[in-house]
Design a protein around this motif. Sequence first.
Motif, PDB file in Angstrom:
ATOM      1  N   ILE A 149       0.863  -1.182   0.000  1.00 41.94           N
ATOM      2  CA  ILE A 149       0.000   0.000   0.000  1.00 41.94           C
ATOM      3  C   ILE A 149       0.898   1.230   0.000  1.00 41.94           C
ATOM      4  O   ILE A 149       1.606   1.495   0.975  1.00 41.94           O
ATOM      5  N   SER A 150       0.887   1.964  -1.106  1.00 44.70           N
ATOM      6  CA  SER A 150       1.719   3.165  -1.211  1.00 44.70           C
ATOM      7  C   SER A 150       0.832   4.403  -1.161  1.00 44.70           C
ATOM      8  O   SER A 150      -0.371   4.343  -1.436  1.00 44.70           O
ATOM      9  N   PHE A 151       1.445   5.539  -0.834  1.00 43.84           N
ATOM     10  CA  PHE A 151       0.664   6.773  -0.800  1.00 43.84           C
ATOM     11  C   PHE A 151       0.167   7.139  -2.195  1.00 43.84           C
ATOM     12  O   PHE A 151      -0.917   7.709  -2.343  1.00 43.84           O
ATOM     13  N   GLN A 152       0.932   6.792  -3.222  1.00 44.33           N
ATOM     14  CA  GLN A 152       0.485   7.072  -4.587  1.00 44.33           C
ATOM     15  C   GLN A 152      -0.820   6.336  -4.889  1.00 44.33           C
ATOM     16  O   GLN A 152      -1.740   6.898  -5.490  1.00 44.33           O
ATOM     17  N   ASP A 153      -0.900   5.063  -4.462  1.00 40.79           N
ATOM     18  CA  ASP A 153      -2.134   4.293  -4.656  1.00 40.79           C
ATOM     19  C   ASP A 153      -3.305   4.975  -3.958  1.00 40.79           C
ATOM     20  O   ASP A 153      -4.398   5.115  -4.520  1.00 40.79           O
ATOM     21  N   ILE A 154      -3.069   5.387  -2.721  1.00 40.33           N
ATOM     22  CA  ILE A 154      -4.121   6.022  -1.927  1.00 40.33           C
ATOM     23  C   ILE A 154      -4.564   7.332  -2.571  1.00 40.33           C
ATOM     24  O   ILE A 154      -5.761   7.616  -2.685  1.00 40.33           O
ATOM     25  N   ARG A 155      -3.597   8.132  -3.014  1.00 37.96           N
ATOM     26  CA  ARG A 155      -3.913   9.417  -3.643  1.00 37.96           C
ATOM     27  C   ARG A 155      -4.728   9.215  -4.920  1.00 37.96           C
ATOM     28  O   ARG A 155      -5.711   9.924  -5.160  1.00 37.96           O
ATOM     29  N   GLU A 156      -4.344   8.224  -5.725  1.00 38.85           N
ATOM     30  CA  GLU A 156      -5.063   7.967  -6.971  1.00 38.85           C
ATOM     31  C   GLU A 156      -6.501   7.528  -6.705  1.00 38.85           C
ATOM     32  O   GLU A 156      -7.432   7.960  -7.394  1.00 38.85           O
ATOM     33  N   ILE A 157      -6.690   6.674  -5.696  1.00 41.65           N
ATOM     34  CA  ILE A 157      -8.039   6.219  -5.352  1.00 41.65           C
ATOM     35  C   ILE A 157      -8.891   7.398  -4.892  1.00 41.65           C
ATOM     36  O   ILE A 157     -10.057   7.543  -5.281  1.00 41.65           O
ATOM     37  N   HIS A 158      -8.302   8.283  -4.074  1.00 38.83           N
ATOM     38  CA  HIS A 158      -9.046   9.455  -3.607  1.00 38.83           C
ATOM     39  C   HIS A 158      -9.383  10.400  -4.760  1.00 38.83           C
ATOM     40  O   HIS A 158     -10.466  11.001  -4.782  1.00 38.83           O
ATOM     41  N   GLU A 159      -8.475  10.543  -5.706  1.00 36.45           N
ATOM     42  CA  GLU A 159      -8.749  11.404  -6.862  1.00 36.45           C
ATOM     43  C   GLU A 159      -9.902  10.846  -7.691  1.00 36.45           C
ATOM     44  O   GLU A 159     -10.784  11.595  -8.130  1.00 36.45           O
ATOM     45  N   ILE A 160      -9.887   9.532  -7.907  1.00 34.71           N
ATOM     46  CA  ILE A 160     -10.973   8.897  -8.662  1.00 34.71           C
ATOM     47  C   ILE A 160     -12.294   9.079  -7.928  1.00 34.71           C
ATOM     48  O   ILE A 160     -13.322   9.432  -8.521  1.00 34.71           O
ATOM     49  N   ARG A 161     -12.262   8.860  -6.614  1.00 32.83           N
ATOM     50  CA  ARG A 161     -13.486   9.007  -5.821  1.00 32.83           C
ATOM     51  C   ARG A 161     -14.015  10.441  -5.879  1.00 32.83           C
ATOM     52  O   ARG A 161     -15.227  10.659  -6.006  1.00 32.83           O
TER      53      ARG A 161
END
Length: 216
Positions: free
Chosen positions: A75-87
């Motif tokens: 779990i990377s911060f990039q993954d988290i940021r991308e998911i939040h952007e999509i949401r």
Amino acid sequence: MKLGNSSKSKKTIVYENLKKRIIHNTLKPGEPLNESNLSKELKTSKTPIREALQQLQKEGLVENIPGKGSFVSRISFQDIREIHEIREILECEAIKRAIMKVDKEKLKLLRERFTSSEYGKEKSELSFFKSGDQIHTFIFETLGNTRLTEIYKGLQDHIVRNRIYFFNQSPSARSKESFQEHLEILDAMEAQDPERAEKAVRNHLRNSLEYLKKIL
């Protein structure tokens, strides 16, 4: 662990077993997924194991490193940021379009379920977060776009996995704030105010991302 009797294929049973364990962090980020070991543990051949791992890799829950094998995806911060952007892109637009279609009776029941899970009333904060997820799902279901709802549900596996992982790292830190943010989303939907609703969703998602930045 022996796979139970089921009308489902062995691949599906293995897939569901591993997926659940990855999402709930029983299988932790970076943990190796050895086909031989899993075959012995689940008392099945390597073929359904391999097929299940390939499917989980497509969903971003497993990564394959050439020469080393399969691992639970980190779990990377990039993954988290991308998911939040999509949401943010999906949910902010969805709530504006859905708000005039809201069934007030269903919204009332949703509010009752959510407020009964308020932090401090329920012993399990993860149950509280689950009730918050129902609000987000309600937005898409109200809009009535089946494909968009399926896209959002596909993200939920990662959303829940990330939450459980970080909840174990730093429990309780976001519960009270998140509760108030979800109440504002419910209030905006009840008022059928699209601008207020969009702002409430955006504020909630950005606050969540900022919180994760701090603890990473």
